[in-house]
Design a protein around this motif. Structure first.
Motif, short mmCIF file in Angstrom:
data_model
loop_
_atom_site.label_atom_id
_atom_site.label_comp_id
_atom_site.label_asym_id
_atom_site.label_seq_id
_atom_site.Cartn_x
_atom_site.Cartn_y
_atom_site.Cartn_z
N LEU A 191 0.66 -1.28 -0.04
CA LEU A 191 0.11 -0.14 -0.04
C LEU A 191 1.25 1.28 -0.02
CD1 LEU A 191 -2.83 -1.35 2.22
CD2 LEU A 191 -2.69 -0.73 0.05
N MET A 192 1.99 1.37 0.73
CA MET A 192 2.71 2.81 0.95
C MET A 192 3.79 2.55 -0.52
SD MET A 192 2.55 3.95 3.85
CE MET A 192 0.63 3.07 3.30
N GLY A 193 4.07 1.65 -1.24
CA GLY A 193 4.41 1.71 -2.55
C GLY A 193 3.59 2.19 -3.50
N THR A 246 0.68 8.38 1.20
CA THR A 246 0.07 9.36 1.96
C THR A 246 -1.12 7.75 2.01
OG1 THR A 246 -1.70 10.40 0.65
CG2 THR A 246 0.39 11.30 0.63
N LEU A 247 -1.34 7.46 1.98
CA LEU A 247 -2.45 6.10 2.28
C LEU A 247 -2.37 5.76 3.54
CD1 LEU A 247 -5.24 5.10 1.86
CD2 LEU A 247 -4.19 3.01 1.20
N GLY A 252 5.66 2.92 7.34
CA GLY A 252 4.79 4.05 7.01
C GLY A 252 3.43 3.97 7.99
N ALA A 253 2.82 2.83 8.95
CA ALA A 253 1.87 3.16 9.65
C ALA A 253 1.38 4.84 10.30
CB ALA A 253 1.71 2.24 10.74
N ALA A 259 -6.53 13.36 7.48
CA ALA A 259 -5.78 13.36 6.97
C ALA A 259 -6.09 13.12 5.48
CB ALA A 259 -4.48 12.79 7.69
N ARG A 260 -6.91 12.08 5.18
CA ARG A 260 -7.12 12.43 3.63
C ARG A 260 -7.56 12.21 3.08
NH1 ARG A 260 -4.30 8.66 0.48
NH2 ARG A 260 -5.97 7.05 -0.87
N ARG A 261 -8.72 13.08 4.11
CA ARG A 261 -9.50 14.07 3.39
C ARG A 261 -8.83 15.36 2.84
NH1 ARG A 261 -13.25 14.19 5.66
NH2 ARG A 261 -15.08 12.83 4.66
N LEU A 262 -7.68 15.69 3.73
CA LEU A 262 -6.76 16.74 3.01
C LEU A 262 -6.45 16.17 1.80
CD1 LEU A 262 -6.07 19.79 4.15
CD2 LEU A 262 -4.45 18.60 5.13
N THR A 263 -5.92 15.11 1.61
CA THR A 263 -4.87 14.17 0.56
C THR A 263 -5.19 14.56 -0.52
OG1 THR A 263 -3.35 13.51 2.37
CG2 THR A 263 -3.04 12.71 0.01
#
Length: 444
Positions: A70-72, A76-77, A98-99, A122-126
């Motif tokens: 997922l990080m790959g 930012t997820l 990266g958790a 944080a996800r919504r902002l990204t």
């Protein structure tokens, strides 16, 4: 009201999946559950509109392996990991990979809800920032004029989007003819001041008294124009050739900037066009003014560093001039493409515009070559070759890309016509278009 964020719950234990899902659903989240990491990866991607909660210990692909994948795909997820009681090494490893955070079994549901809320925000902002950047980079006409796929141009567009959203003063410097004024327009167009005044003053075009009056006033009763600093209030004031300001006017400009405070009422974008060898804007501006302006800074890339952008620009420019003069645009041979790529371009894009226009006029008369234009343009252009050689493969690929691009453009995206003209089988053409980032939809 904002749409509820999704939460993907990954756990091989059905009771745990249902328990977490029910609790978060009561908190207003849109949940979906997966019994394995493999199933989750079929759904989760860079644009996933939510967050992930995953157990670490699962059969097959475990939570750490899932986290790495997922990080790959999207670093930012937000991924919240569930660890066993006292399993500190696992938690440390998850955070290192990266958790977003971790929950230790048995966990407090309220703690999980709080983490889910922070991660969702944080996800919504990204995602909002990504959408804004796509809108700006794809929808702004001025940004679309910044043609080129070279790494330096990709970085330039990113810098413009970043600094456009900031509100501080900006210094733009670089060699003559690189497009600094166009970038100043772009900074204004993609920022919050886009609907406000954009005022441009050339500091080198006026004598000191006239420049002082134009910038700061006082204006005479018969004057119909406000001082630039007033005219641009709430918007952007661009100062071309800022290095031409005298010490007195530099001090006055700094005083006005200090009076405005933060955020600035009028944003100053200073353009430095220093051409003297060994001189920079830092050498000629008073230090306090330089550091105020250079806190946000863009240095324009010279054309010779932009690789095959040179051919892309030449093609676009020659097509525009050909349309203007009512004739066909000149066809560029492999040798001429190499000469364009090898030229040192001391005049940068401005010089390329001149060469493209003259090439079209030459072609209309049926005489002359691009090499002759390059050699005659400036004495310093001789010899045509730059001091930095490039592998033959780079020249061949740049020419090949230009040839396919031009042919696709001429045939308005007709694959059959392009295959026939270039004597290429369908599979080879598809492979080359994919290699060079060319998409048929761009030519329809």
């Amino acid at each position: 009201m904002a749409q509820a964020m999704k939460i993907a719950i990954v756990d091989d234990e059905q009771d745990m999946r249902q328990s977490i899902s029910q609790w978060l659903a009561l908190s207003g989240y849109d949940t979906e559950t997966f019994s394995s990491a493999e199933d989750a990866l079929k759904v989760l991607g860079p644009e996933y509109p939510g967050i992930v909660i995953s157990d670490i210990k699962m059969p097959g692909m475990d939570g750490i392996q899932l986290l790495k994948k997922l990080m790959g795909a999207d670093s930012t997820l937000p991924v919240i990991m569930i660890t066993g009681h006292g399993d500190v090494p696992m938690a440390v490893e998850a955070m290192r990979v990266g958790a977003f955070d971790f929950l230790e079994k048995p966990f407090n549901p309220d703690r999980m809800s709080e983490l889910a809320k922070r991660a969702s925000n944080a996800r919504r902002l990204t995602l909002d920032n990504r959408a804004l950047r796509r809108e700006l980079s794809g929808g702004t006409q001025i940004m679309n004029k910044l043609i080129g796929a070279s790494p330096v141009m990709e970085r330039l567009r990113e810098d413009i989007l970043d600094l456009g959203q900031a509100d501080g003063h900006v210094l733009i410097d670089g060699e003559t003819g690189t497009g600094k004024t166009l970038v100043a327009h772009a900074l204004h167009a993609v920022g919050s001041r886009a609907g406000k005044k954009f005022v441009l003053v050339s500091c080198a075009a006026l004598e000191e008294d006239a420049l002082s009056k134009r910038l700061f006033g006082p204006m005479m009763p018969e004057d119909t124009q406000l001082p630039a600093i007033e005219e641009a209030r709430g918007g952007t004031l661009v100062l071309e050739d800022v290095e031409a300001l005298s010490d007195t006017l530099q001090a006055r400009l700094l005083s006005v900037m200090n009076e405005q405070g933060t955020p600035a009422e009028t944003r100053i974008v200073a353009i430095s066009n220093l051409q003297e060898a060994g001189k920079t804007s830092e050498d000629v501006l008073r230090p306090d003014l330089f550091y105020r302006l250079a806190a946000l800074r863009i240095t324009m890339p010279p054309l010779r560093q932009r690789g095959e952008d040179i051919l892309t620009l030449f093609t676009r420019l020659s097509e525009q001039f050909a349309e203007e003069y009512g004739c066909d645009s000149p066809q560029v041979s492999a040798q001429e493409a190499a000469q364009l790529l090898q030229a040192p371009w001391p005049g940068n894009v401005r010089q390329l515009i001149n060469i493209a226009e003259r090439a079209v006029l030459q072609s209309r008369r049926g005489s002359g070559t691009i090499a002759s234009l390059l050699m005659s343009d400036h004495e310093e252009m001789q010899p045509v070759m730059t001091t930095e050689g490039k592998p033959l493969k780079e020249y061949v690929e740049a020419f090949e890309r230009m040839l396919i691009d031009n042919t696709m453009r001429r045939h308005k995206g007709s694959i059959a016509s392009v295959m026939e003209e270039l004597c290429l089988p369908r599979r080879t053409l598809n492979e080359k278009m994919a290699k060079y980032g060319l998409q048929r939809s761009d030519y329809l």
